[in-house]
Scaffold this motif. Structure first.
Motif, PDB file in Angstrom:
ATOM      1  N   ARG A  59     114.868 104.958  20.704  1.00  0.00           N
ATOM      2  CA  ARG A  59     115.112 106.373  20.585  1.00  0.00           C
ATOM      3  C   ARG A  59     116.541 106.778  20.966  1.00  0.00           C
ATOM      4  O   ARG A  59     117.374 106.260  21.905  1.00  0.00           O
ATOM      5  CB  ARG A  59     114.536 107.299  21.616  1.00  0.00           C
ATOM      6  N   ASP A  60     117.276 107.379  19.973  1.00  0.00           N
ATOM      7  CA  ASP A  60     118.805 108.037  20.248  1.00  0.00           C
ATOM      8  C   ASP A  60     119.924 106.742  20.230  1.00  0.00           C
ATOM      9  O   ASP A  60     120.919 106.931  20.527  1.00  0.00           O
ATOM     10  CB  ASP A  60     118.971 108.699  21.602  1.00  0.00           C
ATOM     11  N   VAL A  61     119.297 105.741  19.888  1.00  0.00           N
ATOM     12  CA  VAL A  61     120.441 104.601  19.644  1.00  0.00           C
ATOM     13  C   VAL A  61     120.413 103.927  18.229  1.00  0.00           C
ATOM     14  O   VAL A  61     119.518 103.509  17.764  1.00  0.00           O
ATOM     15  CB  VAL A  61     119.899 103.337  20.554  1.00  0.00           C
ATOM     16  N   PRO A  62     121.429 104.455  17.371  1.00  0.00           N
ATOM     17  CA  PRO A  62     121.573 104.153  16.040  1.00  0.00           C
ATOM     18  C   PRO A  62     122.160 102.618  15.908  1.00  0.00           C
ATOM     19  O   PRO A  62     123.073 102.411  15.538  1.00  0.00           O
ATOM     20  CB  PRO A  62     122.541 104.956  15.532  1.00  0.00           C
ATOM     21  N   ILE A  63     121.039 101.628  16.047  1.00  0.00           N
ATOM     22  CA  ILE A  63     121.649 100.245  16.214  1.00  0.00           C
ATOM     23  C   ILE A  63     122.037  99.808  15.060  1.00  0.00           C
ATOM     24  O   ILE A  63     122.891  99.059  14.800  1.00  0.00           O
ATOM     25  CB  ILE A  63     120.113  99.421  16.605  1.00  0.00           C
ATOM     26  N   PHE A  64     121.362 100.091  13.784  1.00  0.00           N
ATOM     27  CA  PHE A  64     121.795  99.687  12.547  1.00  0.00           C
ATOM     28  C   PHE A  64     123.163 100.230  12.167  1.00  0.00           C
ATOM     29  O   PHE A  64     123.898  99.573  11.328  1.00  0.00           O
ATOM     30  CB  PHE A  64     120.699  99.773  11.447  1.00  0.00           C
TER      31      PHE A  64
END
Length: 425
Positions: free
Chosen positions: A83-88
């Protein structure tokens, strides 16, 4: 090495003087969106040889890397496993390099390149020259200062017998030697670096959604770069310092432009440079993996240059000629000069003055430099007064001064309150 040190120290004075005297900022008044578009574009396009021509040396690694980076950074950027972490979107390079690196390790271990040509093995294998197995964990050399008297008291500390890392210090190769020929030749590289860095500054500001860097900021950046080159000469690195075009493209790809990230990354680089195993691990990464990244990062920088044309009138035949000629000559002239860089013939220009040969061959082998010469000359000599609006000057001129836009202070104020030593002018 001592001759290179001396040449770097002397040549650094070019950027230090042009930067801190604000002369480069004064020269930037001749820049316009029309003139900078081909220059910034050539900062990326001029490095095309490091892209697919290098990737093609090992397509079974390079193509998957290219497709994977595009897929993660563009098609999956809105997918958030956490959640809330745009990893890609933030970490496509780390994820893709790790996956394809493991894939290349499997290919190497399975013997896929056992009977391949030498060129293929150099480009694809991860165990070239047994780098990882033969590299020491740390450099087994006693820390020793024989140049700077200030540090001599360290010799008596017992801790040096436990920490046997080689610590760099100025003039460790001996006193530098100074030669007019070497210095003039190095000055050409410094001038090329200055032009390419200016284009990279413009690209970085666009990708960071900041205002175009004012004349004062351009000069300040060039001045600091000169300080870096002088330190390179003192510490004997063998090369100078310049802007990393890859990092400018990475800024746009990941949308991360924080200074703190750069500072932490620099700390990691300094720490890991003392451990030989880490350097060997990174050196074992097949270069086509990086070439796949270059295709995206350099292309992104080139597209930023093209985006400057939105502020100009591209229905004007004058503008079309300037942009087209600058781009075409910026690619074709360096390509022509580079064809003469062979073991038997060092460059196209051949006179009795070696420094003159190196100067001209270096200047005209740089796409952004050739593009700058052509674009700025034509842009400031062809119907200048009649074409101010067509050149994009009404939008551009307000950013020349540091106080021309209120956002400049937010974007370009130095950290750690250093602006009191380098006040905006």
């Amino acid at each position: 090495m001592r001759a290179i040190q001396g040449a770097l120290i002397v040549a650094s004075s070019i950027q230090i003087i042009l930067g801190y005297s604000q002369l480069w900022g004064l020269f930037s008044r001749f820049f316009s969106p029309l003139g900078m578009a081909p220059v910034v574009g050539l900062v990326g396009l001029g490095l095309f040889q490091r892209g697919f021509p290098t990737l093609g040396n090992c397509v079974e690694i390079g193509i998957p890397m290219l497709l994977l980076v595009i897929g993660l950074s563009q098609y999956l950027k809105n997918v958030r496993p956490f959640r809330d972490v745009p990893i890609f979107e933030r970490f496509p390079v780390l994820i893709c390099v790790t996956i394809v690196w493991i894939y290349s390790l499997i290919l190497t271990a399975s013997g896929a390149y056992r009977n391949k040509s030498g060129k293929t093995q150099i480009s694809c294998r991860t165990d070239r020259a047994n780098l990882i197995s033969t590299a020491p964990w740390y450099i087994k050399e006693q820390l020793y200062f024989n140049t700077i008297a200030f540090f001599t008291w360290f010799r008596n500390l017992n801790m040096l017998h436990y920490f046997r890392f080689k610590f760099p210090y100025p003039l460790q190769w001996g006193p530098p030697t100074f030669s007019a020929g070497h210095s003039f030749a190095m000055m050409s590289a410094v001038l090329v670096s200055m032009v390419e860095s200016t284009g990279a500054y413009k690209a970085a500001s666009r990708l960071a959604i900041a205002t175009p860097p004012p004349a004062y900021v351009l000069s300040r950046g060039i001045g600091w770069q000169g300080i870096g080159i002088m330190l390179d000469g003192l510490f004997g690195t063998g090369t100078g310092s310049t802007v990393s075009v890859e990092n400018v493209g990475l800024l746009g790809l990941t949308r991360v432009g924080s200074r703190r990230v750069v500072q932490i990354s620099a700390g990691f680089m300094i720490f890991f440079s003392t451990l030989g195993k880490f350097g060997a691990v990174f050196a074992s990464i097949p270069f086509p993996i990086f070439a796949a990244l270059y295709c995206i990062l350099f292309g992104l920088v080139a597209s930023v240059g093209i985006s400057f044309l939105q502020f100009t009138n591209m229905n004007s035949m004058r503008n079309l000629i300037i942009v087209g000629l600058s781009l075409f000559l910026g690619i074709s002239v360096p390509q022509f000069f580079n064809e003469y860089w062979t073991p038997s013939r060092d460059g196209l220009v051949h006179t009795n003055a070696g420094w003159f040969n190196a100067f001209l061959n270096t200047i005209f082998s740089s796409p952004p430099t050739v593009g700058l010469i052509v674009a700025v000359f034509l842009d400031n000599t062809l119907e200048v007064e009649k074409s101010k609006k067509d050149r994009g000057m009404p939008w551009w001129v307000k950013f020349r001064s540091f106080k021309g836009d209120n956002r400049n202070e937010e974007f370009y104020t130095l950290p750690f309150n250093l602006n009191r030593f380098f006040p905006p002018t």
